[in-house]
Design a protein around this motif. Structure first.
Motif, short mmCIF file in Angstrom:
data_model
loop_
_atom_site.label_atom_id
_atom_site.label_comp_id
_atom_site.label_asym_id
_atom_site.label_seq_id
_atom_site.Cartn_x
_atom_site.Cartn_y
_atom_site.Cartn_z
N ALA A 121 0.63 -7.76 -4.40
CA ALA A 121 0.60 -8.78 -5.13
C ALA A 121 -0.90 -9.45 -4.86
CB ALA A 121 1.57 -9.82 -4.98
N ALA A 122 -1.28 -9.66 -3.41
CA ALA A 122 -2.35 -10.09 -3.19
C ALA A 122 -3.75 -9.32 -3.67
CB ALA A 122 -2.58 -10.33 -1.71
N LYS A 123 -3.43 -8.16 -3.59
CA LYS A 123 -4.53 -7.03 -4.21
C LYS A 123 -4.89 -7.32 -5.78
CE LYS A 123 -5.25 -3.11 -2.83
NZ LYS A 123 -5.34 -1.33 -2.53
N ALA A 124 -3.66 -7.55 -6.58
CA ALA A 124 -3.65 -7.46 -7.93
C ALA A 124 -4.39 -9.08 -8.29
CB ALA A 124 -2.12 -7.62 -8.49
N LYS A 125 -4.01 -10.38 -7.50
CA LYS A 125 -4.53 -11.35 -7.58
C LYS A 125 -6.24 -11.37 -7.37
CE LYS A 125 -4.45 -16.10 -6.01
NZ LYS A 125 -3.70 -17.04 -5.03
N ALA A 126 -6.45 -10.65 -6.35
CA ALA A 126 -7.94 -10.27 -6.03
C ALA A 126 -8.58 -9.77 -7.38
CB ALA A 126 -8.37 -9.64 -4.84
N TYR A 127 -7.96 -8.64 -7.73
CA TYR A 127 -8.46 -7.85 -8.93
C TYR A 127 -8.74 -8.61 -10.20
CZ TYR A 127 -8.03 -3.41 -6.46
OH TYR A 127 -8.05 -2.23 -5.52
N VAL A 128 -7.66 -9.56 -10.38
CA VAL A 128 -7.91 -10.47 -11.45
C VAL A 128 -8.85 -11.22 -11.43
CG1 VAL A 128 -6.77 -12.55 -12.83
CG2 VAL A 128 -5.47 -10.41 -12.37
N GLU A 129 -9.09 -12.03 -10.17
CA GLU A 129 -10.28 -12.79 -9.91
C GLU A 129 -11.79 -12.08 -10.18
OE1 GLU A 129 -12.11 -16.37 -8.57
OE2 GLU A 129 -10.10 -15.88 -9.41
N HIS A 130 -11.85 -10.74 -9.79
CA HIS A 130 -13.00 -10.17 -10.06
C HIS A 130 -13.17 -9.68 -11.14
CE1 HIS A 130 -13.72 -9.25 -5.53
NE2 HIS A 130 -12.55 -8.75 -5.58
N LEU A 131 -12.01 -9.42 -12.09
CA LEU A 131 -12.37 -9.10 -13.34
C LEU A 131 -12.80 -10.29 -14.43
CD1 LEU A 131 -9.39 -6.74 -13.84
CD2 LEU A 131 -11.54 -6.10 -14.17
#
Length: 157
Positions: free
Chosen positions: A54-64
Motif C-alpha cells: 500500500a505504501a508503494k502504491a501510494k508513492a506510485y500514485v503521487e509520482h504519476l
C-alpha cells in the motif's frame, strides 16, 4: 458528443481519488465481463502490488500525478519508492494494483482520442495539459461511456 460532455465537467481543480478507485473497480469488472480486453490493449504488467504494498502504491500514485510538476512537488514519503522506468499507469482494485507500461492498441487509440479532444477545446484542462489524466480517462472512462448499461459518475472536487 459524449466526450465533449466529459470535458465540459473538467474545470474542477481536483478529482476525488475514491471515485478513481470506484471507477477503476467498475471498469476492471466491466472489462473482465467483456472478455478480458485488458490483455489485448495493454503491455504486460511491470509490477503487481498486493495489500502489503500500500505504501508503494501510494508513492506510485503521487509520482504519476506529479511527474510533470518536477522534483520537490510531490509528497516526501513518495521518495522511498521511485517509479520504475517505463511506467505509464497503475490500475487498482481492492487489494491489488497493476503497474503498467504504455498502452497499445485500442486503449492507446482511446487515450489519444481523449487527449486530442481536450486539446481542441478553447481552454485546455490541466487534467490533460499537465497531469496526464487522458490515460485514465481513455483506458477506463471511454469504455464505460460506450457500455450498454452506462454507470452514473460524478466528479467531486
Amino acid at each position: 458528443p459524449q466526450l465533449m460532455k466529459l470535458f465540459g465537467m473538467l474545470h474542477f481543480p481536483t478529482l476525488a481519488v475514491s471515485l478513481w478507485v470506484k471507477t477503476w473497480n467498475a471498469t476492471i469488472e466491466s472489462l473482465s465481463n467483456a472478455g478480458a480486453a485488458r490483455g489485448k490493449t495493454l503491455n504486460a504488467p511491470i509490477e503487481m502490488l498486493d495489500g502489503t504494498g500500500a505504501a508503494k502504491a501510494k508513492a506510485y500514485v503521487e509520482h504519476l500525478l506529479m511527474r510533470n510538476e518536477g522534483l520537490g512537488h510531490g509528497l516526501p514519503s513518495a521518495n522511498a519508492f521511485p517509479l520504475p522506468a517505463g511506467v505509464e499507469s497503475m490500475t487498482c482494485t481492492w487489494g491489488q494494483c497493476i503497474v503498467s507500461g504504455p498502452a497499445v492498441g485500442k486503449a492507446r487509440q482511446q487515450i489519444n482520442m481523449v487527449a486530442d479532444t481536450a486539446k481542441r477545446q478553447p481552454r485546455v484542462t490541466d487534467k490533460v495539459a499537465q497531469h496526464s489524466y487522458q490515460i485514465m480517462f481513455g483506458m477506463h472512462l471511454v469504455p464505460l461511456m460506450r457500455a450498454k448499461n452506462r454507470p452514473k459518475l460524478s466528479e467531486i472536487g
